[in-house]
Design an enzyme around this catalytic site. Sequence first.
Site, mmCIF file in Angstrom:
data_model
loop_
_atom_site.group_PDB
_atom_site.id
_atom_site.type_symbol
_atom_site.label_atom_id
_atom_site.label_comp_id
_atom_site.label_asym_id
_atom_site.label_seq_id
_atom_site.Cartn_x
_atom_site.Cartn_y
_atom_site.Cartn_z
ATOM 1 C CG ASP A 1 -2.083 0.943 1.089
ATOM 2 O OD1 ASP A 1 -2.417 1.323 -0.056
ATOM 3 O OD2 ASP A 1 -2.655 1.326 2.121
ATOM 4 C CG HIS B 1 -0.643 2.117 -9.255
ATOM 5 N ND1 HIS B 1 -0.747 1.789 -7.921
ATOM 6 C CD2 HIS B 1 -1.794 2.776 -9.561
ATOM 7 C CE1 HIS B 1 -1.906 2.224 -7.453
ATOM 8 N NE2 HIS B 1 -2.554 2.834 -8.418
ATOM 9 C CG LEU C 1 9.484 -16.922 -3.962
ATOM 10 C CD1 LEU C 1 9.447 -16.962 -2.434
ATOM 11 C CD2 LEU C 1 9.804 -15.507 -4.434
HETATM 12 C C1 IPE Z 1 -5.256 -2.821 -0.172
HETATM 13 O O1 IPE Z 1 -4.968 -1.480 -0.331
HETATM 14 C C2 IPE Z 1 -5.260 -3.511 -1.499
HETATM 15 C C3 IPE Z 1 -3.949 -3.649 -2.151
HETATM 16 C C4 IPE Z 1 -2.799 -3.313 -1.665
HETATM 17 C C5 IPE Z 1 -4.006 -4.278 -3.441
HETATM 18 P P1 IPE Z 1 -6.127 -0.396 -0.448
HETATM 19 O O2 IPE Z 1 -5.465 0.916 -0.477
HETATM 20 O O3 IPE Z 1 -7.032 -0.720 -1.566
HETATM 21 O O4 IPE Z 1 -6.921 -0.596 0.924
HETATM 22 P P2 IPE Z 1 -7.936 0.357 1.649
HETATM 23 O O5 IPE Z 1 -9.002 0.706 0.661
HETATM 24 O O6 IPE Z 1 -7.173 1.577 2.074
HETATM 25 O O7 IPE Z 1 -8.439 -0.418 2.828
HETATM 26 C C1 IPE Z 2 -1.737 0.227 -3.237
HETATM 27 O O1 IPE Z 2 -1.461 1.571 -3.321
HETATM 28 C C2 IPE Z 2 -1.742 -0.427 -4.594
HETATM 29 C C3 IPE Z 2 -3.059 -0.888 -5.052
HETATM 30 C C4 IPE Z 2 -4.176 -0.856 -4.400
HETATM 31 C C5 IPE Z 2 -3.085 -1.424 -6.399
HETATM 32 P P1 IPE Z 2 -2.647 2.608 -3.298
HETATM 33 O O2 IPE Z 2 -3.060 2.909 -4.691
HETATM 34 O O3 IPE Z 2 -3.743 2.150 -2.402
HETATM 35 O O4 IPE Z 2 -1.930 3.886 -2.680
HETATM 36 P P2 IPE Z 2 -2.507 4.874 -1.586
HETATM 37 O O5 IPE Z 2 -2.913 4.039 -0.403
HETATM 38 O O6 IPE Z 2 -3.676 5.555 -2.195
HETATM 39 O O7 IPE Z 2 -1.382 5.775 -1.279
HETATM 40 MG MG MG Z 3 -4.166 2.384 -0.414
#
Ligand code: IPE
Ligand code: IPE
Ligand code: MG
Length: 254
Positions: A22, A39, A133
């Site tokens: 995240d 990303h 892995l």
């Molecule tokens: C969790 O992150 C999903 C992934 C890392 C793929 P999110 O950013 O989507 O989670 P929430 O919405 O903050 O809970």
């Molecule tokens: C997690 O990073 C990656 C995915 C959910 C694909 P986010 O896109 O949730 O990044 P933040 O949490 O908004 O910074």
């Molecule tokens: Mg996020």
Amino acid sequence: MILSSETVSQQSLPKHIAIIMDGNGRWAQNRGKPRVFGHKKGVESVRRSVQFCTNLGIKSLTLFAFSSENWRRPADEVSTLMELFLLVLTKEVKKLHKNNVKLQIIGDLSRFSDKLQQRVFEAQTLTKDNQGLCLNIAANYGGRWDIVQAAQKLAVEVEQGNLQSSDITEEVLSEHITMAEQPPLDLLIRTGGDLRISNFLLWQAAYAELYFCDTLWPDFDDEAFANAIACYVSRERRFGCTGEQIKQLLTQVK
Ligand code: IPE
Ligand code: IPE
Ligand code: MG
């Protein structure tokens, strides 16, 4: 904390690590860039983490790439994530195969394009016999979905008369949860500072150590990963027993 092979034995390392990757969006926004830039940068952290686990001899690494809730994001972000996934599947698989990595995609793939499903199938087929892995990429994955799909499989067996409902135990359900054939989850890491599981591995995380760090995913480097593992090694895992019982067990096996 720095891991050193002199002080940490292979045995005390986690066998199965999962990561909620995240913070990509915030990483990009901090730099005045669009979220998708984060990303793309995050893919480098994925490569680094795979290499790190391979070097340490970790058995399984499970990465949360796209949750069943992430479809709610703006359409252009969802399509960029899909394109990125397709690109990585196409470009990186040969290298993974060369490194003896076994790739598995977990999640409900039915919502993906035919092209993406085809790539997933090819990548899994190519790497299926690799002994290094196990890299599990969770895509359109949800912990609740996982439990539901296991329940549906058992329901079919009951319908067909192969199973009695009273035969359904935790062990039987476990066998149908994704990654049942891999070591149990030892360590669940979440980067990006939030303290929640966001519907990731609900069943598998029952006894996993949870590790949360503020580092945003694109900044998660070898040092950050080593810190997470060192923290895991230093915690006493008791599985509901007391420390005293574990000590007694240790004297018995000596
Ligand atoms: C969790 O992150 C999903 C992934 C890392 C793929 P999110 O950013 O989507 O989670 P929430 O919405 O903050 O809970
Ligand atoms: C997690 O990073 C990656 C995915 C959910 C694909 P986010 O896109 O949730 O990044 P933040 O949490 O908004 O910074
Ligand atoms: Mg996020």
